[in-house]
Enzyme design. Structure first.
Site, PDB file in Angstrom:
ATOM      1  N   GLY A 299       5.099  57.449  -1.669  1.00 27.18           N
ATOM      2  CA  GLY A 299       5.553  56.588  -0.578  1.00 27.18           C
ATOM      3  C   GLY A 299       4.574  56.493   0.564  1.00 27.18           C
ATOM      4  O   GLY A 299       4.964  56.246   1.709  1.00 27.18           O
ATOM      5  N   LYS A 300       3.277  56.649   0.279  1.00 29.64           N
ATOM      6  CA  LYS A 300       2.270  56.702   1.338  1.00 29.64           C
ATOM      7  C   LYS A 300       1.435  55.429   1.445  1.00 29.64           C
ATOM      8  O   LYS A 300       1.141  54.963   2.555  1.00 29.64           O
ATOM      9  CB  LYS A 300       1.335  57.897   1.113  1.00 29.64           C
ATOM     10  CG  LYS A 300       2.045  59.250   1.099  1.00 29.64           C
ATOM     11  CD  LYS A 300       1.077  60.372   0.750  1.00 29.64           C
ATOM     12  CE  LYS A 300       1.787  61.721   0.665  1.00 29.64           C
ATOM     13  NZ  LYS A 300       0.860  62.821   0.303  1.00 29.64           N
ATOM     14  N   VAL A 301       1.003  54.880   0.325  1.00 28.47           N
ATOM     15  CA  VAL A 301       0.056  53.762   0.331  1.00 28.47           C
ATOM     16  C   VAL A 301       0.561  52.642  -0.562  1.00 28.47           C
ATOM     17  O   VAL A 301       0.945  52.876  -1.713  1.00 28.47           O
ATOM     18  CB  VAL A 301      -1.342  54.217  -0.165  1.00 28.47           C
ATOM     19  CG1 VAL A 301      -2.295  53.039  -0.248  1.00 28.47           C
ATOM     20  CG2 VAL A 301      -1.913  55.298   0.754  1.00 28.47           C
TER      21      VAL A 301
END
Length: 343
Positions: A299-301
């Protein structure tokens, strides 16, 4: 019989920092877009970086790992700061302290040889980074300056961003050159974070400070506060883009702020753009070479605007940043002064 060169002979030819303003890389980078392999990847990375700069709602976080400034890339980052091409910096300690701050104190890095006799260098008080030499005695002066700055501060925990701000304040008065990332960031309100701040000359200076203040209040570095402050920077941005040179702690630290914001009930979107210049690959499972697509599973990039370029930074970074500089998409960017979000 071979005679070992003297210190004066070895510490003679200084590393010169490349000036992206002096060369228009666009024709070369555009031509690389019609090639294959890393040439085409580099062209796409330059295109994405230009898109970040033209996206009015997007803040840019620059991540740095490796001996970049000692190798001649310092002026590239100075120009990125001065021309609003970056809004926050996350770095390992060496580029910021041992290399940039070191040079701002009036010292230099020198051209050396990768096949040098390291035992002879040690006897001469010369440190080696591959084919680059550093005067160890001058580096000790850098360590001592950090200790002196710490001694002059209120004894309490500081984020690395706060302490580096004090280094910038010191250079504003005592610096020997204006071309310093620490000084330029201090003047532009661009926060610099070093999550592993003690893993460099700053560590020696702070060890000296705390040793001599044993039993008394001391200056210390609060890494959790670093994380909080960078998360606050992300909350000031509508969207965010990462420009990563190398990997390691800066890469993960910057990626993680999206998760941190969600954990404090201030959800934000994943990083909209991500570019990484690296020589690492993903086969060993280490973070430095992990793909940006993998970061999406955390769920970061976002996977829409991401590009990895596999190549050494002294070659790839001037091309990517230089092409974006001459496209001049940065001219319309606002001055965000994210340092104000940290307080």
């Amino acid at each position: 019989m071979t005679t070992t060169p003297s210190r004066t002979e070895l510490l003679r030819d200084t590393i010169q920092h490349i000036d992206i303003k002096a060369f228009d890389m666009r024709p070369l980078v555009q031509a690389m877009g019609h090639m294959a392999f890393q040439a085409r990847n580099l062209h796409r990375a330059a295109t994405l970086y230009d898109a970040m700069l033209r996206d009015s709602g997007c803040g840019v976080i620059l991540c740095l790992a490796g001996s970049l400034f000692s190798a001649g890339l310092k002026q590239v980052v100075v120009d990125m700061v001065r021309h609003r091409m970056v809004d926050a910096i996350v770095s390992t300690g060496a580029p910021i302290v041992d290399q940039d701050f070191f040079e701002a104190l009036g010292f230099h890095h020198y051209k050396g040889r990768a096949d040098a006799d390291d035992n002879a260098l040690r006897e001469l008080h010369i440190d080696r980074i591959y084919d680059t030499y550093i005067d160890e005695d001058q580096l000790r002066e850098c360590d001592a300056t950090i200790a002196s700055i710490a001694a002059g501060l209120e004894p309490r925990p500081y984020s690395s961003r706060e302490f580096i701000g004090e280094m910038g304040r010191h250079l504003a008065v005592h610096g020997k050159t204006r071309d310093s990332v620490v000084l330029a960031a201090h003047e532009a309100g661009v926060p610099i974070f070093c999550p592993a701040f003690s893993d460099c000359s700053a560590g020696f200076g702070l060890v000296h400070h705390q040793w001599h203040r044993a039993g008394k209040p001391q200056v210390s570095i609060d890494s959790a506060r670093d994380f909080l402050e960078l998360t606050k920077c992300r909350l000031r941005m509508e969207d965010s883009g990462l420009f990563m040179v190398g990997g390691g702690v800066p890469k993960n630290f910057a990626q993680d702020i999206v998760v941190a914001a969600d954990f404090v009930d201030q959800p934000v979107s994943m990083h909209k753009y991500a570019v990484q210049l690296t020589v690492a690959d993903e086969r060993d499972g280490a973070l430095s070479g992990s793909t940006l697509r993998e970061a999406s599973s955390w769920g970061k990039v976002s996977t829409v605007h991401e590009q990895m370029v596999y190549g050494e930074a002294t070659v790839t970074m001037p091309l990517v940043v230089g092409a974006a500089f001459h496209e001049r998409g940065w001219e319309q960017r606002p001055e965000r002064r994210l340092v104000d979000a940290c307080r």
